[in-house]
Design an enzyme around this catalytic site. Structure first.
Site, PDB file in Angstrom:
ATOM      1  N   LYS A  39     -40.229  12.411  -7.316  1.00 55.98           N
ATOM      2  CA  LYS A  39     -41.083  12.549  -6.097  1.00 55.98           C
ATOM      3  C   LYS A  39     -40.648  13.524  -5.341  1.00 55.98           C
ATOM      4  O   LYS A  39     -41.107  14.566  -5.123  1.00 55.98           O
ATOM      5  CB  LYS A  39     -40.888  11.422  -5.320  1.00 55.98           C
TER       6      LYS A  39
ATOM      7  N   HIS B  76     -52.880  -0.997 -39.009  1.00 60.01           N
ATOM      8  CA  HIS B  76     -53.187   0.599 -39.610  1.00 60.01           C
ATOM      9  C   HIS B  76     -52.701   1.870 -38.680  1.00 60.01           C
ATOM     10  O   HIS B  76     -53.463   2.588 -39.001  1.00 60.01           O
ATOM     11  CB  HIS B  76     -54.763   0.198 -39.575  1.00 60.01           C
TER      12      HIS B  76
ATOM     13  N   GLU C  75     -38.060   0.774 -16.340  1.00 62.82           N
ATOM     14  CA  GLU C  75     -37.806   1.253 -14.736  1.00 62.82           C
ATOM     15  C   GLU C  75     -36.319   0.364 -14.292  1.00 62.82           C
ATOM     16  O   GLU C  75     -35.608   1.028 -13.679  1.00 62.82           O
ATOM     17  CB  GLU C  75     -38.941   1.069 -14.116  1.00 62.82           C
TER      18      GLU C  75
END
Length: 519
Positions: free
Chosen positions: A450, A346, A317
């Site tokens: 937004k 793994h 950000e």
């Protein structure tokens, strides 16, 4: 990798129980010398930032999260006093909750429900998990999304316990949809049990925000300020992070001390003695100053599992920007991912060693295995010995394939060391952003998201108004509301409405020819 190179480029801060090894990154003294102008500018700009300069030109505000761990550095007595007073209030409130002086409808508070999103959740979650112990004074849970099913999972753990649960709602602006939605659903849960939510809730937000006014009108237990000069992703040392930590029983003074000590160390002018500057330089070298490689963060400690998630927001950000400070299109950023060792050995270490070389790796080593002694799992070796062996072995394996890697070592996972790790990366992000000439302290892309979400909700409202008992396809509805160019969105909204029965919308047919009716 030579012993002499290791000694030359190791930054060892014995008093902090911390070291930074960058010897396995491909650079030399000549390159460091070429970066000296950027180093000097970044140091000077950081000093100005800490002195109260307008560091966020878009919003015309200061950036002062460093003052939170050293209030005397704040540019005015008023700010210094406000920080100190807030810290005292946090401690006093936590003490009253722990003693039972402040309690819920069913007695002494035992649970904390933190409601927030992004910086108001990631930091507190990381700290809570990293520093949890069986002796915690309160159990902390989180609502950090706007996912109804996620709410149900959390509330199932609090069934019959809401009368002893303290809700801590954090939202800097007070208008962010995710924490608002979670808070409103929480209120419904308390109400369903015949309880007054306000008598079980506190807020951390800006003075005068929507959340502030909402809490004042309803008589919430307490209010803690969130200042406009503290960004969400750097808010762990504000009430956003310190209040949940204090309620959990974490020694927040020690966490603040660790951060302050790292801040002091990262003010050094020489890169060879400044861990944040050296780390920022390595980011620059590894990515070409253009984000050309990803950052893999690999902590070898279960307690640090969430650290990479925390860093994803802090780094991405802060650094993911389209324009630089001069208005040039640069599309900067560094992608961050990681899990924990030795689990990752793994999972994706196979690709890190043998696949595409599009990353640089940061190992985080913790020297202390556990609080007590460990049994041997084979003659002469404990589980902790294996963990270190896997870390050092993986480091050797990737180094053999010329993969740039960095190692950060801390003595243990404690409030002090967690504080210094957070502070280290706070400063590193600031230095790197300065080197590539971007604003690390705004997030226009988040705001764009937004606004786009708000538009989708408006489309949903228009769709709902057009639905009736007459079957209509997505194409027909899109045409009726003049959104032919957004037919895909109309279609997806209709599918969502039809799956959730409370909307009274039914779908018939299949695929794109589906028609929708409303009862």
């Amino acid at each position: 990798m030579s012993w002499e190179r290791f000694k030359k480029y190791l930054i060892n801060l014995d008093k902090l129980g911390f070291s930074l090894d960058v010897s396995r990154v491909d650079f030399d003294d000549a390159w460091l010398s070429s970066m000296e102008p950027k180093i000097k500018k970044a140091v000077a700009d950081m000093k100005a930032l800490e002195g109260g300069s307008i560091a966020n030109p878009d919003e015309k505000r200061m950036v002062g999260h460093y003052w939170l761990r050293a209030p005397k550095l704040a540019p005015s007595k008023e700010l210094s006093d406000a920080i100190s007073e807030n810290l005292s209030n946090i401690k006093a409130f936590a003490k009253k909750v722990h003693s039972g002086e402040i309690k819920g409808s069913d007695g002494k508070f035992k649970y904390v429900l933190c409601i927030g999103i992004g910086g108001s959740a990631l930091g507190p979650q990381f700290v809570s998990e990293a520093l949890s112990t069986p002796k915690d004074k309160m159990k902390v849970l989180f609502l950090d999304n706007t996912d109804p099913d996620g709410y149900d999972i959390v509330f199932s753990q609090l069934k019959g316990k809401l009368g002893r649960t303290l809700a801590v709602v954090a939202s800097k602006s007070g208008g962010t949809p995710e924490p608002r939605n979670a808070m409103l659903e929480a209120e419904e849960k308390w109400k369903a049990e015949g309880l007054d939510f306000a008598k079980h809730a506190v807020v951390t937000t800006g003075v005068g925000s929507k959340l502030y006014n909402y809490a004042k009108e309803r008589g919430f237990l307490e209010f803690f300020p969130m200042w406009d000069w503290v960004g969400g992703r750097t808010s762990e040392f504000s009430a956003v992070g310190l209040l949940p930590a204090a309620l959990q029983g974490i020694k927040i003074d020690s966490m603040i001390k660790g951060a302050a000590k790292m801040d002091a160390a990262t003010r050094a002018k020489s890169a060879l003695s400044n861990p944040a500057m050296m780390l920022a330089l390595m980011w620059y070298k590894c990515t070409g100053g253009k984000g050309l490689k990803d950052m893999v963060v690999l902590p070898y400690k279960d307690r640090l599992l969430l650290f990479s998630r925390y860093l994803q927001q802090l780094v991405m950000e802060s650094l993911g920007k389209e324009l630089d400070l001069d208005g040039n299109r640069v599309e900067q950023g560094i992608a961050v991912y990681g899990n924990k060792g030795s689990t990752d050995q793994h999972a994706y270490v196979q690709q890190l060693r043998d696949g595409i070389n599009n990353y640089f790796l940061t190992f985080i080593e913790v020297l202390r295995d556990r609080g007590g002694e460990s049994p041997e799992v084979e003659p002469g070796a404990t589980s902790g010995d294996y963990l270190q062996a896997f870390m050092l072995g993986t480091r050797e394996a990737v180094s053999a394939k010329n993969r740039d890697n960095i190692t950060i070592t801390v003595e243990d996972v404690s409030p002090f060391s967690v504080g210094l790790l957070i502070a280290l990366y706070d400063r590193t992000v600031g230095f790197y952003a300065d080197m590539v000439n971007i604003n690390a302290y705004h997030q226009p892309g988040v705001e764009a998201g937004k606004k786009a979400a708000a538009r989708i909700l408006e489309i949903k409202r228009k769709i709902s108004e057009k639905l009736s008992s007459t079957p209509k396809t997505a194409d027909e509805i899109a045409k009726e509301i003049n959104l032919e160019n957004d037919t895909e969105i109309v279609f997806k909204v209709l599918k969502h409405l039809a799956v959730n029965s409370q909307n009274g919308v039914r779908a018939s047919g299949s695929g794109f020819d589906s028609s929708f009716t409303k009862e």
